[in-house]
Design a protein around this motif. Structure first.
Motif, PDB file in Angstrom:
ATOM      1  N   ARG A  33       1.054  -1.344  -0.180  1.00  0.00           N
ATOM      2  CA  ARG A  33       0.144   0.099  -0.441  1.00  0.00           C
ATOM      3  C   ARG A  33       1.066   1.547   0.339  1.00  0.00           C
ATOM      4  O   ARG A  33       0.656   2.429  -0.924  1.00  0.00           O
ATOM      5  N   VAL A  34       1.531   1.206   0.542  1.00  0.00           N
ATOM      6  CA  VAL A  34       3.166   2.853   1.090  1.00  0.00           C
ATOM      7  C   VAL A  34       3.851   2.629  -0.850  1.00  0.00           C
ATOM      8  O   VAL A  34       3.542   3.912  -1.476  1.00  0.00           O
ATOM      9  N   GLN A  35       3.695   1.979  -0.594  1.00  0.00           N
ATOM     10  CA  GLN A  35       4.614   1.814  -2.598  1.00  0.00           C
ATOM     11  C   GLN A  35       3.764   1.784  -3.481  1.00  0.00           C
ATOM     12  O   GLN A  35       4.076   2.753  -4.024  1.00  0.00           O
ATOM     13  N   SER A  36       2.417   1.466  -3.185  1.00  0.00           N
ATOM     14  CA  SER A  36       1.125   1.887  -4.292  1.00  0.00           C
ATOM     15  C   SER A  36       1.340   3.934  -4.116  1.00  0.00           C
ATOM     16  O   SER A  36       1.095   3.863  -4.559  1.00  0.00           O
ATOM     17  N   ALA A  37       1.231   4.015  -2.921  1.00  0.00           N
ATOM     18  CA  ALA A  37       0.407   5.503  -2.644  1.00  0.00           C
ATOM     19  C   ALA A  37       2.064   6.122  -3.548  1.00  0.00           C
ATOM     20  O   ALA A  37       1.423   7.382  -3.789  1.00  0.00           O
ATOM     21  N   TRP A  38       2.707   5.576  -2.919  1.00  0.00           N
ATOM     22  CA  TRP A  38       4.559   6.626  -3.464  1.00  0.00           C
ATOM     23  C   TRP A  38       4.171   6.518  -4.585  1.00  0.00           C
ATOM     24  O   TRP A  38       4.241   7.835  -5.377  1.00  0.00           O
ATOM     25  N   ARG A  39       4.123   5.399  -5.456  1.00  0.00           N
ATOM     26  CA  ARG A  39       4.235   5.529  -7.488  1.00  0.00           C
ATOM     27  C   ARG A  39       3.159   6.793  -6.965  1.00  0.00           C
ATOM     28  O   ARG A  39       3.218   6.905  -8.878  1.00  0.00           O
ATOM     29  N   GLY A  40       2.346   6.529  -6.645  1.00  0.00           N
ATOM     30  CA  GLY A  40       0.944   7.362  -7.325  1.00  0.00           C
ATOM     31  C   GLY A  40       1.148   8.746  -7.144  1.00  0.00           C
ATOM     32  O   GLY A  40       1.068  10.135  -7.958  1.00  0.00           O
TER      33      GLY A  40
END
Length: 70
Positions: A33-40
């Motif tokens: 979730r953290v990685q996804s938020a950062w990529r977004g």
């Protein structure tokens, strides 16, 4: 009594393994979730920069045309 103690140890071991497995899966999901938020966030930032550059280029073109017309 020996067999009962061994059974208790085996049961406790399985319970601890189950708890640790659950924690690991939760941590894995959290990191995704953290990685996804950062990529977004990075994609949004890049898109805004591109859009700002396009707007600036259009403004320069319009200003250049207006300057040449006068």
């Amino acid at each position: 009594m020996q067999r009962r103690a061994e059974s208790a140890i085996a049961l406790q071991s399985c319970a601890r393994a189950s708890v640790e497995r659950r924690r690991f899966v939760q941590m894995k999901h959290a990191s995704l979730r953290v990685q996804s938020a950062w990529r977004g966030h990075m994609q949004t930032t890049a898109a805004r920069a591109i859009l700002a550059e396009k707007r600036l280029a259009k403004l320069r073109t319009v200003l250049a045309q207006n300057f040449q017309a006068n």
